[in-house]
Write an enzyme that holds these catalytic residues in place. Structure first.
Site, PDB file in Angstrom:
ATOM      1  CE  LYS A   1      -3.391  -2.834  -0.035  1.00 26.04           C
ATOM      2  NZ  LYS A   1      -4.191  -3.362   1.052  1.00 26.04           N
TER       3      LYS A   1
HETATM    4  C1  LIG Z   1      -5.101  -4.481   1.461  1.00 30.76           C
HETATM    5  C2  LIG Z   1      -6.561  -4.468   1.475  1.00 30.76           C
HETATM    6  C3  LIG Z   1      -7.309  -4.921   2.564  1.00 30.76           C
HETATM    7  C4  LIG Z   1      -6.701  -5.657   3.732  1.00 30.76           C
HETATM    8  O1  LIG Z   1      -5.669  -5.002   4.364  1.00 30.76           O
HETATM    9  P1  LIG Z   1      -4.594  -5.860   5.201  1.00 30.76           P
HETATM   10  O2  LIG Z   1      -3.795  -4.783   5.868  1.00 30.76           O
HETATM   11  O3  LIG Z   1      -3.818  -6.666   4.223  1.00 30.76           O
HETATM   12  O4  LIG Z   1      -5.344  -6.699   6.171  1.00 30.76           O
HETATM   13  C5  LIG Z   1      -8.678  -4.765   2.522  1.00 30.76           C
HETATM   14  N1  LIG Z   1      -9.308  -4.220   1.471  1.00 30.76           N
HETATM   15  C6  LIG Z   1      -8.621  -3.791   0.393  1.00 30.76           C
HETATM   16  C7  LIG Z   1      -9.364  -3.164  -0.731  1.00 30.76           C
HETATM   17  C8  LIG Z   1      -7.237  -3.911   0.352  1.00 30.76           C
HETATM   18  O5  LIG Z   1      -6.572  -3.507  -0.738  1.00 30.76           O
END
Ligand SMILES: *Cc1c(COP(=O)(O)O)cnc(C)c1O
Length: 383
Positions: A189
């Site tokens: 991210k």
């Molecule tokens: C990355 C992501 C998540 C989950 O986040 P984590 O930190 O990996 O648990 C949920 N929804 C979306 C759209 C994501 O891209």
């Protein structure tokens, strides 16, 4: 690998950017007194809330934990339906299941690939409790329309903004547009804390529930006790929560990363301009449409190809380009099919799924690698 393939390194679709300042920030915590539940948590929460223009923020151990906490705070339980998009990571819908609720998939807009407000409206009934739109690839969803449907039907809006920290909708930063907004700090991210997540809200009641949820449902605040305090050691567990706490080690990393967020986004936008310049006049490619109300923070660059997607994908892999597909519609997974979901319920999303490819996009990508992606895409289209 073919002989003409001169690339030595596999280019991933996403990758974190860490520097010495990040490492120093983490080291400082390791030398200090608080590894968890310490001052870095509040600092990180306050900094993200300020950045996004939200009143409150609650840091948790992952984006998934943040979604779970938000669903809990929204009061989702047995019999409750929650409308969401099939073009997302499974965690979005799973968070509803964690609370005993039922995810209901509404179709997406064929241009933005975001949840279509019209499709949401069709799915609303007396059991609908909430809607979880996703700001797909970093482009904010049509929040005005979603909020309007929510207001008319008394629904809670939980914005899954895991792709969209720093993005804007009508000039306003994501994080204060919905009842609750959720971020992830996974390494792919925009900014990372290793693992980590956060829920933002302007609602004090949600804020209190979220904080209590991340630590077993326990409160130490005497004014919140339902019975008499036994003494200074006393605390009450008032509902079933979890250990979803973030460590100070993670918060320090997240905080250090946040300082570079605007720079990261600027670089992402620069790469996107390069890709768009190269691909926008090519007949075989549909570049990502951007609605004028939005300013994406570009977590992902997703193209649609009019050629055979699997062949194209394999060609990119053969040339060491880490392509990806975001996402397999959630209800295609065996777990969901076993729960009675059927293929075909969101035809737009399925059509899009069959044609999309995610190309590498991250701030540390070298200009020559951007060029390499462009050249390789062009070459793969000709085979
Ligand atoms: C990355 C992501 C998540 C989950 O986040 P984590 O930190 O990996 O648990 C949920 N929804 C979306 C759209 C994501 O891209």
């Amino acid at each position: 690998m073919t002989e003409e393939n001169s690339y030595e390194d596999f280019l991933p679709y996403a990758c974190q950017s860490l520097d010495e300042k990040d490492i120093a920030a983490v080291t400082e915590v390791l030398k200090g007194d608080w590894l968890t539940t310490g001052p870095k948590i509040n600092e990180f929460e306050q900094a993200v809330a300020d950045y996004c223009g939200a009143e409150y923020a609650v840091a948790v151990s992952s984006g998934t934990a943040a979604l779970h906490a938000a669903c809990f705070a929204a009061g989702i339980g047995e019999e409750d339906e929650v409308i969401t998009t099939p073009l997302t990571f499974a965690a979005t819908a799973n968070s509803v299941l964690y609370c005993g609720g039922k995810p209901v998939f509404a179709d997406v807009d064929p241009q933005t690939y975001n949840l279509s407000p019209g499709a949401v409206r069709e799915k609303v009934n007396e059991n609908t409790k909430a809607v979880i739109p996703v700001d797909y690839t970093g482009q904010p969803v049509n929040m005005d329309a979603i909020n309007e449907i929510a207001a008319e039907n008394d629904l809670v809006v939980i914005e899954d903004a895991c792709h969209a920290i720093g993005a804007e909708y009508k000039g306003q930063k994501v994080g204060s547009l919905a009842d609750m907004a959720v971020f992830s700090f996974h390494p792919v991210k925009h900014i990372t804390s290793g693992e980590g997540g956060m829920v933002l809200t302007d609602n004090e009641e949600y804020y209190k529930k979220l904080k209590q949820f991340r630590t077993h449902g326990i409160t130490k605040a005497e004014e919140e006790f339902t019975g008499d305090s036994h003494g200074p050691w006393f605390y009450e567990q008032q509902f079933l929560g979890y250990n979803y706490r973030m460590t100070d080690i993670q918060a320090a990393l997240g905080l250090s990363q946040l300082n570079k967020l605007d720079q990261f986004i600027a670089r992402r936008r620069e790469i996107v301009r390069e890709y768009n310049r190269a691909f926008s006049d090519m007949d075989e490619i549909i570049t990502p449409y951007q609605h004028p109300d939005t300013d994406s923070s570009w977590h992902l660059y997703v193209i649609q190809v009019k050629v055979d997607r699997k062949e194209m994908f394999n060609c990119l892999l053969e040339h060491n380009i880490g392509a990806n597909v975001h996402y397999i519609p959630v209800y295609y997974h065996p777990y969901y099919l076993n729960q009675g979901y059927e293929k075909g319920i969101c035809p737009e999303a399925e059509k899009i799924y069959n044609k999309i490819i995610t190309l590498p996009l991250f701030p540390a990508i070298k200009d020559e690698d951007v060029e390499r992606v462009i050249e390789t895409v062009k070459k793969c289209l000709q085979t």
